[in-house]
Design an enzyme around this catalytic site. Structure first.
Site, mmCIF file in Angstrom:
data_model
loop_
_atom_site.group_PDB
_atom_site.id
_atom_site.type_symbol
_atom_site.label_atom_id
_atom_site.label_comp_id
_atom_site.label_asym_id
_atom_site.label_seq_id
_atom_site.Cartn_x
_atom_site.Cartn_y
_atom_site.Cartn_z
ATOM 1 N N PHE A 24 -36.711 19.755 -10.529
ATOM 2 C CA PHE A 24 -37.950 18.987 -10.588
ATOM 3 C C PHE A 24 -37.903 18.013 -11.759
ATOM 4 O O PHE A 24 -37.517 18.385 -12.866
ATOM 5 C CB PHE A 24 -39.159 19.915 -10.756
ATOM 6 C CG PHE A 24 -39.512 20.671 -9.502
ATOM 7 C CD1 PHE A 24 -40.455 20.180 -8.616
ATOM 8 C CD2 PHE A 24 -38.873 21.863 -9.199
ATOM 9 C CE1 PHE A 24 -40.761 20.857 -7.449
ATOM 10 C CE2 PHE A 24 -39.181 22.549 -8.034
ATOM 11 C CZ PHE A 24 -40.120 22.052 -7.158
ATOM 12 N N CYS A 30 -50.284 9.018 -14.572
ATOM 13 C CA CYS A 30 -50.783 8.909 -13.198
ATOM 14 C C CYS A 30 -51.755 7.748 -13.125
ATOM 15 O O CYS A 30 -52.449 7.446 -14.113
ATOM 16 C CB CYS A 30 -51.482 10.208 -12.778
ATOM 17 S SG CYS A 30 -52.104 10.161 -11.073
ATOM 18 N N CYS A 45 -59.054 11.041 -9.070
ATOM 19 C CA CYS A 45 -58.570 12.329 -8.557
ATOM 20 C C CYS A 45 -58.999 13.384 -9.565
ATOM 21 O O CYS A 45 -58.639 13.303 -10.733
ATOM 22 C CB CYS A 45 -57.044 12.296 -8.405
ATOM 23 S SG CYS A 45 -56.336 13.861 -7.840
ATOM 24 N N CYS A 48 -56.693 17.929 -10.213
ATOM 25 C CA CYS A 48 -55.278 18.086 -10.556
ATOM 26 C C CYS A 48 -55.012 19.398 -11.294
ATOM 27 O O CYS A 48 -55.740 19.766 -12.216
ATOM 28 C CB CYS A 48 -54.839 16.917 -11.430
ATOM 29 S SG CYS A 48 -53.069 16.868 -11.698
ATOM 30 N N ASP A 49 -53.909 20.049 -10.922
ATOM 31 C CA ASP A 49 -53.545 21.329 -11.547
ATOM 32 C C ASP A 49 -52.442 21.161 -12.593
ATOM 33 O O ASP A 49 -51.848 22.164 -13.012
ATOM 34 C CB ASP A 49 -53.095 22.331 -10.459
ATOM 35 C CG ASP A 49 -51.839 21.888 -9.704
ATOM 36 O OD1 ASP A 49 -51.327 20.768 -9.962
ATOM 37 O OD2 ASP A 49 -51.364 22.671 -8.853
ATOM 38 N N THR A 50 -52.160 19.926 -13.018
ATOM 39 C CA THR A 50 -50.923 19.652 -13.763
ATOM 40 C C THR A 50 -51.160 18.899 -15.057
ATOM 41 O O THR A 50 -51.959 17.955 -15.105
ATOM 42 C CB THR A 50 -49.979 18.821 -12.861
ATOM 43 O OG1 THR A 50 -49.728 19.558 -11.682
ATOM 44 C CG2 THR A 50 -48.671 18.522 -13.560
ATOM 45 N N GLU A 117 -42.955 13.605 -4.323
ATOM 46 C CA GLU A 117 -44.343 14.046 -4.101
ATOM 47 C C GLU A 117 -45.239 12.933 -4.606
ATOM 48 O O GLU A 117 -45.279 12.664 -5.814
ATOM 49 C CB GLU A 117 -44.639 15.318 -4.904
ATOM 50 C CG GLU A 117 -43.706 16.488 -4.670
ATOM 51 C CD GLU A 117 -44.237 17.479 -3.653
ATOM 52 O OE1 GLU A 117 -45.463 17.483 -3.422
ATOM 53 O OE2 GLU A 117 -43.429 18.238 -3.106
ATOM 54 N N HIS A 212 -44.843 29.057 -5.483
ATOM 55 C CA HIS A 212 -44.345 29.250 -6.857
ATOM 56 C C HIS A 212 -45.379 29.941 -7.733
ATOM 57 O O HIS A 212 -45.021 30.695 -8.639
ATOM 58 C CB HIS A 212 -43.916 27.912 -7.478
ATOM 59 C CG HIS A 212 -44.958 26.846 -7.407
ATOM 60 N ND1 HIS A 212 -45.446 26.345 -6.217
ATOM 61 C CD2 HIS A 212 -45.615 26.167 -8.385
ATOM 62 C CE1 HIS A 212 -46.342 25.412 -6.476
ATOM 63 N NE2 HIS A 212 -46.467 25.290 -7.779
#
Ligand SMILES: C[S@@+](CC[C@H](N)C(=O)[O-])C[C@H]1O[C@@H](n2cnc3c(N)ncnc32)[C@H](O)[C@@H]1O
Ligand SMILES: Nc1nc2[nH]cc(C(=O)O)c2c(=O)[nH]1
Ligand code: SF4
Ligand SMILES: [Mg+2]
Length: 218
Positions: A24, A30, A45, A48-50, A117, A212
């Site tokens: 990855f 972003c 957005c 987001c989980d990141t 992605e 994951h």
């Protein structure tokens, strides 16, 4: 110059390539959120989980050119006498702010298949082997075809029907994870139950779990 938040070797957790060993590359930044919690509520957005701010993650950094980043990423693939095709997933943040044809070609030269992605709001460079598009609310979708469309569900004001006739080989619905810091207490519904119910009622769509997170790996 490429800015990379982190790079790591793990199993692809989501979508049609779930379970596949992958390198990855998480690019920084972003176009739909600054990444700062203070801005989440007003971002384009909001779920987001990141963490994609900066270059301070594992194997992150700034890379002067495609050759340098390609060498860095290929070093994360285990040496196994070429029994499996090496696979790299470019994500972020939004990878299409930085990924270009030169970097895709540099990974191909090193024997990698290249996956992306993306939120679908920016045009992809040529040569991508597996394109995953994950539309975000009412943000303009410029990528209307690819290998998989993977919609996080449910999203306020968004019905999957809006995307069902686009030119993708696979259609996935992924339950929204409401557990990351900043997202909890959103009054969110049971996203798993809603997503399962939608797939049962609309067999075009398959369930994508973030495996994951279940497995406890990156
Ligand atoms: C962090 S995004 C980075 C790539 C790109 N910016 C995008 O949105 O597709 C990677 C994947 O995680 C998904 N994702 C982000 N937040 C999520 C959440 N809270 N629950 C489930 N999936 C999520 C995105 O829709 C996307 O498919
Ligand atoms: N294992 C694993 N699989 C993933 N698939 C997409 C991811 C992403 O954040 O883009 C991701 C991720 O962060 N980890
Ligand atoms: S578009 Fe992707 S990286 Fe950007 S905020 Fe949304 S989920 Fe996160
Ligand atoms: Mg992720």
């Amino acid at each position: 110059m490429y800015s990379v938040k982190e790079a790591f070797y793990s199993l692809q957790g989501e979508g049609g390539q779930a379970g596949r060993a992958s390198v990855f590359c998480r690019f920084s930044g972003c176009n739909l959120w600054s990444g700062r919690e203070a801005d989440r509520a007003t971002a384009a957005c909001r779920f987001c989980d990141t963490d994609f701010i900066g270059t301070d993650g594992q194997h992150g950094g700034r890379f002067a050119d495609a050759a340098a980043l390609a060498a860095h990423l290929s070093a994360l693939w285990p040496d196994q006498d070429g029994v499996a095709t090496p696979y790299v997933v470019f994500t972020g943040g939004e990878p299409l702010l930085q990924l270009d044809e030169v970097l895709v070609a540099a990974m191909h030269e090193r024997g990698f298949e290249v996956a992306v992605e993306t939120n679908g709001t920016l045009p992809p460079p040529a040569g991508i082997d597996w394109l995953c598009v994950s539309p975000k609310g009412d943000n303009p979708l410029v990528v209307t075809g690819g290998d998989e469309l993977k919609l996080v569900h449910p999203q306020a004001g968004v019905t999957p029907e809006r995307f069902a006739r686009l030119d993708f080989a696979h259609f996935f619905l992924q339950p929204m994870d409401t557990t990351p810091a900043g997202l909890e207490g959103d009054g969110a519904s049971n996203t798993m139950a809603e997503t399962v119910a939608y797939c049962l009622a609309h067999p075009q769509w398959r369930l994508s779990l973030q495996t994951h997170k279940i497995a406890g790996v990156d």
